[in-house]
Design a protein around this motif. Sequence first.
Motif, mmCIF file in Angstrom:
data_model
loop_
_atom_site.group_PDB
_atom_site.id
_atom_site.type_symbol
_atom_site.label_atom_id
_atom_site.label_comp_id
_atom_site.label_asym_id
_atom_site.label_seq_id
_atom_site.Cartn_x
_atom_site.Cartn_y
_atom_site.Cartn_z
ATOM 1 N N MET A 132 0.828 -1.202 0.000
ATOM 2 C CA MET A 132 0.000 0.000 0.000
ATOM 3 C C MET A 132 0.864 1.256 0.000
ATOM 4 O O MET A 132 0.546 2.230 -0.680
ATOM 5 C CB MET A 132 -0.972 -0.025 1.179
ATOM 6 N N GLN A 133 1.969 1.220 0.740
ATOM 7 C CA GLN A 133 2.879 2.371 0.739
ATOM 8 C C GLN A 133 3.468 2.591 -0.652
ATOM 9 O O GLN A 133 3.692 3.725 -1.057
ATOM 10 C CB GLN A 133 3.990 2.187 1.763
ATOM 11 N N ALA A 134 3.705 1.507 -1.358
ATOM 12 C CA ALA A 134 4.257 1.593 -2.714
ATOM 13 C C ALA A 134 3.160 1.771 -3.768
ATOM 14 O O ALA A 134 3.450 1.772 -4.963
ATOM 15 C CB ALA A 134 5.077 0.344 -3.021
ATOM 16 N N LYS A 135 1.910 1.877 -3.301
ATOM 17 C CA LYS A 135 0.742 2.018 -4.178
ATOM 18 C C LYS A 135 0.609 0.831 -5.138
ATOM 19 O O LYS A 135 0.148 0.958 -6.259
ATOM 20 C CB LYS A 135 0.765 3.343 -4.929
ATOM 21 N N ARG A 136 1.012 -0.338 -4.674
ATOM 22 C CA ARG A 136 0.857 -1.585 -5.418
ATOM 23 C C ARG A 136 -0.338 -2.325 -4.828
ATOM 24 O O ARG A 136 -0.219 -3.360 -4.185
ATOM 25 C CB ARG A 136 2.120 -2.432 -5.335
ATOM 26 N N TYR A 137 -1.499 -1.734 -5.043
ATOM 27 C CA TYR A 137 -2.733 -2.273 -4.462
ATOM 28 C C TYR A 137 -3.063 -3.655 -5.007
ATOM 29 O O TYR A 137 -3.663 -4.466 -4.311
ATOM 30 C CB TYR A 137 -3.883 -1.299 -4.679
ATOM 31 N N ASP A 138 -2.647 -3.933 -6.237
ATOM 32 C CA ASP A 138 -2.901 -5.256 -6.808
ATOM 33 C C ASP A 138 -2.229 -6.347 -5.976
ATOM 34 O O ASP A 138 -2.837 -7.371 -5.652
ATOM 35 C CB ASP A 138 -2.430 -5.306 -8.261
ATOM 36 N N LEU A 139 -0.982 -6.101 -5.586
ATOM 37 C CA LEU A 139 -0.270 -7.077 -4.757
ATOM 38 C C LEU A 139 -0.845 -7.120 -3.336
ATOM 39 O O LEU A 139 -0.972 -8.198 -2.740
ATOM 40 C CB LEU A 139 1.218 -6.741 -4.684
ATOM 41 N N ALA A 140 -1.187 -5.966 -2.806
ATOM 42 C CA ALA A 140 -1.776 -5.929 -1.462
ATOM 43 C C ALA A 140 -3.065 -6.743 -1.444
ATOM 44 O O ALA A 140 -3.291 -7.542 -0.526
ATOM 45 C CB ALA A 140 -2.045 -4.486 -1.032
ATOM 46 N N ILE A 141 -3.899 -6.571 -2.458
ATOM 47 C CA ILE A 141 -5.159 -7.320 -2.548
ATOM 48 C C ILE A 141 -4.884 -8.821 -2.631
ATOM 49 O O ILE A 141 -5.515 -9.624 -1.942
ATOM 50 C CB ILE A 141 -6.000 -6.829 -3.739
ATOM 51 N N GLU A 142 -3.924 -9.185 -3.461
ATOM 52 C CA GLU A 142 -3.587 -10.607 -3.614
ATOM 53 C C GLU A 142 -3.168 -11.219 -2.280
ATOM 54 O O GLU A 142 -3.655 -12.281 -1.883
ATOM 55 C CB GLU A 142 -2.455 -10.764 -4.632
ATOM 56 N N TYR A 143 -2.278 -10.534 -1.550
ATOM 57 C CA TYR A 143 -1.763 -11.104 -0.310
ATOM 58 C C TYR A 143 -2.761 -10.988 0.839
ATOM 59 O O TYR A 143 -2.798 -11.861 1.715
ATOM 60 C CB TYR A 143 -0.394 -10.510 0.037
ATOM 61 N N LEU A 144 -3.596 -9.974 0.846
ATOM 62 C CA LEU A 144 -4.647 -9.905 1.864
ATOM 63 C C LEU A 144 -5.659 -11.029 1.659
ATOM 64 O O LEU A 144 -6.088 -11.661 2.632
ATOM 65 C CB LEU A 144 -5.332 -8.540 1.843
ATOM 66 N N ASN A 145 -6.021 -11.291 0.415
ATOM 67 C CA ASN A 145 -6.934 -12.413 0.142
ATOM 68 C C ASN A 145 -6.312 -13.742 0.554
ATOM 69 O O ASN A 145 -6.983 -14.604 1.131
ATOM 70 C CB ASN A 145 -7.341 -12.433 -1.331
ATOM 71 N N ARG A 146 -5.025 -13.900 0.282
ATOM 72 C CA ARG A 146 -4.343 -15.117 0.714
ATOM 73 C C ARG A 146 -4.343 -15.223 2.238
ATOM 74 O O ARG A 146 -4.571 -16.290 2.808
ATOM 75 C CB ARG A 146 -2.916 -15.151 0.173
ATOM 76 N N GLY A 147 -4.097 -14.090 2.895
ATOM 77 C CA GLY A 147 -4.100 -14.070 4.351
ATOM 78 C C GLY A 147 -5.457 -14.437 4.918
ATOM 79 O O GLY A 147 -5.550 -15.184 5.894
ATOM 80 N N ILE A 148 -6.506 -13.914 4.307
ATOM 81 C CA ILE A 148 -7.865 -14.238 4.759
ATOM 82 C C ILE A 148 -8.124 -15.730 4.640
ATOM 83 O O ILE A 148 -8.675 -16.362 5.538
ATOM 84 C CB ILE A 148 -8.900 -13.412 3.969
ATOM 85 N N ASN A 149 -7.677 -16.321 3.541
ATOM 86 C CA ASN A 149 -7.873 -17.767 3.343
ATOM 87 C C ASN A 149 -7.028 -18.608 4.290
ATOM 88 O O ASN A 149 -7.488 -19.623 4.809
ATOM 89 C CB ASN A 149 -7.575 -18.143 1.896
ATOM 90 N N GLU A 150 -5.795 -18.190 4.515
ATOM 91 C CA GLU A 150 -4.876 -18.983 5.346
ATOM 92 C C GLU A 150 -5.117 -18.804 6.843
ATOM 93 O O GLU A 150 -4.703 -19.648 7.631
ATOM 94 C CB GLU A 150 -3.420 -18.617 5.032
#
Length: 192
Positions: A82-100
């Motif tokens: 998010m600091q790097a404004k790479r929201y696509d990656l943040a979304i990907e890893y947050l979704n993974r975190g939610i699943n895991e």
Amino acid sequence: SPFPIVRLLYSAVVAVCVWFVLSRILNVVPKAVDAFRSNQLAPYISALASSDRNKASALFDHDLRASKSDPGAYELIATACMQAKRYDLAIEYLNRGINECRGAPKEVQAELYKGLCECYAETEKSRPQTQAILAAKHALDLVPDSVIYLNLYGYVLADNNLQLDEALGLIGRALQLLKKAPEGPDTQFNIA
């Protein structure tokens, strides 16, 4: 007799000294935590600065191998993204975190959804921002009496010009809870 007065004065002096020491210690701890977190973020920020998505993903995945079910690891990665404004990656890893991290406490899961809501609010350009709304709703469903999640869901609805009466009710309820407990852990508005 002067003895009880001396004991009372002594107790007061000791209490003031204890308060002073504790306030100094507690003031230092957040700074130490911030410094530690900055050190943890540094390699992620560096990997993201290269604009090579694969390099950043490889680093994230490497670190997650050791802590696959640790919600804090996903939050840290999302913060850097998010600091790097790479929201696509943040979304990907947050979704993974939610699943895991389905077995994590509800409050922790809600934090992941809050981060997801913030990312979708940045990336969904057309209204209604259905993914942001859904993420905020999931956070609130997990912790229904949270000032933060009541406020988050209410404002996302209002920002999308949806269910304005419900949005106003949610924000009003958050304000009522805030007035009752203005210094609770649920009232600190930290953004990942």
